[in-house]
Write a protein that holds these residues in place. Sequence first.
Motif, short mmCIF file in Angstrom:
data_model
loop_
_atom_site.label_atom_id
_atom_site.label_comp_id
_atom_site.label_asym_id
_atom_site.label_seq_id
_atom_site.Cartn_x
_atom_site.Cartn_y
_atom_site.Cartn_z
N ASN A 230 41.11 31.46 50.95
CA ASN A 230 42.40 30.81 50.72
C ASN A 230 42.26 29.64 49.75
O ASN A 230 41.26 28.92 49.74
N ILE A 231 43.28 29.45 48.92
CA ILE A 231 43.43 28.27 48.06
C ILE A 231 44.75 27.61 48.43
O ILE A 231 45.81 28.22 48.31
N SER A 274 52.90 34.43 41.35
CA SER A 274 53.46 35.61 42.01
C SER A 274 52.84 35.88 43.37
O SER A 274 53.46 36.52 44.22
N SER A 275 51.61 35.41 43.60
CA SER A 275 50.94 35.65 44.88
C SER A 275 51.11 34.49 45.86
O SER A 275 50.45 34.47 46.90
N GLN A 332 41.88 36.35 43.77
CA GLN A 332 42.57 36.49 42.49
C GLN A 332 42.22 35.39 41.49
O GLN A 332 42.51 35.51 40.31
N TYR A 333 41.60 34.31 41.97
CA TYR A 333 41.40 33.15 41.12
C TYR A 333 39.93 32.73 40.97
O TYR A 333 39.63 31.91 40.13
N ILE A 334 39.06 33.28 41.79
CA ILE A 334 37.64 32.94 41.71
C ILE A 334 36.83 34.20 41.47
O ILE A 334 37.02 35.22 42.14
N HIS A 335 35.94 34.11 40.50
CA HIS A 335 35.01 35.20 40.19
C HIS A 335 33.60 34.62 40.17
O HIS A 335 33.39 33.45 39.86
N ALA A 342 33.37 30.77 39.04
CA ALA A 342 34.35 30.27 38.08
C ALA A 342 35.74 30.36 38.69
O ALA A 342 36.16 31.42 39.15
N LEU A 343 36.43 29.23 38.73
CA LEU A 343 37.81 29.15 39.22
C LEU A 343 38.74 29.04 38.02
O LEU A 343 38.57 28.16 37.19
N ARG A 344 39.71 29.95 37.92
CA ARG A 344 40.71 29.89 36.86
C ARG A 344 42.09 29.84 37.51
O ARG A 344 42.51 30.78 38.20
#
Length: 466
Positions: A230-231, A274-275, A332-335, A342-344
């Motif tokens: 979760n973010i 959107s999420s 969806q935001y961290i890879h 990397a957080l985008r």
Amino acid sequence: MRFLCLIFAIVSAIQADSNADLVNAKVERTIDLTSHLVSITNLITVENKAATGSLKSYTYTIEPAHAKNVAFIGAHSVEGKKQKAKLNVVEVSKDSDKGGLYRVDFAEGLAAGQSTQIQVEVVLFGLVSPFPEEISQNEKQLVVFKGNHYFYSLYPTKSQTTSVNLASDLTESYSQLKPTSKSDSTITYGPYENIKPFEQSELSVHFENNSPFLAVTNLHRTIEVSLWGNIAVEETIDMSHTGAKLKGSFSRFDYMRRQGGQSSVKSFKTLLPSSAADVYYRDEIGNISTSNLRVPSKSKGEPVELELKPRFPLFGGWKTHYTVGYNLPVYQYIHNSGSNFALRIKMLDHVYDDQLIENAVIRIILPEHASNIEVVAPYKVDRKPDEKHFTYLDTVGRPVVVINKKNAVENHVQDIKIKFTYNKIMLIQKPVLVIVFFFVLFLTAILISKFDFSIVPQVQEHVKSD
């Protein structure tokens, strides 16, 4: 002193290198005054008059009076009427006597005798002022803008036209430098020929503009990242109406009958990712139920629309304070690749149309034990010293990246990238701490139960059998 000398040397070098060679062959300028921000789009045909050699950059100049009102500047190469490649724009100086200087790098070197088209977009704040400064509830809002009839440039301009788009066709007055024409809500100046470098002539327009004059004076945005899935995003916002101040008392009865209050703000729309889920909107009193949330189809990827309605309409000089929060799925935001993450994520959200955020403080809370933190911002920001944040079961605290951005507008709603190193074995730290805590608790309870803490020793009776 050395810094001033360096700036002077840079400006002198720019002028010596390109002032005699570059010419603005044709300039089409559009000034948009439909909101409280001034958006200027310049379509420039640049010509290299040199006999030999090529030039790599163009120096865009802003009038000295407006140099410190720049919120955003960007440029693209143009082919026909379509934008092509995005061009790099570097601020050279804001304090020059000649105004604000910005270097625009061409996509390719401009050869001698050749020409190219570039489009420069500038967003300015604080230049559309209410006049009069106070109005009653039933009056309409009039504003005034002052600019330049000519395209202010380091280079001579062969031909130039300017179109000024107003919020309405009702004008009190406007300057007229022939040739000038007006059609509905558009004023056209020019064409003007053979304009000298740094030429100025005051352009003034006094017109009706009832668009929302909102400004976010302070925005505190917190992005808390948990690798458990979760973010959490929360924004605390101080907002004010910067239009003409309300003169006299406010009549709720007349307002409900829609008599007057054209420049007041009853509601505005915020766009969320959107999420976004578990959205809340509250102030110091509690949850504000007078809001609407529209969740689009996730397959379309459209943003979540949150219509915010303050507890009272906002008139000029009035303020409001509120908090908006939501959750995002971390995948969806961290890879990551191994221990490199990397957080985008969006640095800022779309708070309202034609937004101006005077001061934004963004705090990004990373997982505990994250290290080797690197920030890749899409534009110039002021990074403050990192902080520590403590929450449940933390031992050394979570690293917090703190970023400050002044005078952010819609063009600044872009992604920021945070790179960091994290050992995945640390994910089990908190479950282990919980297990150890309960193990120690139960072990302590068992050991305590083995001791006798009574004051008087218990006497055991033995039953004799016959």
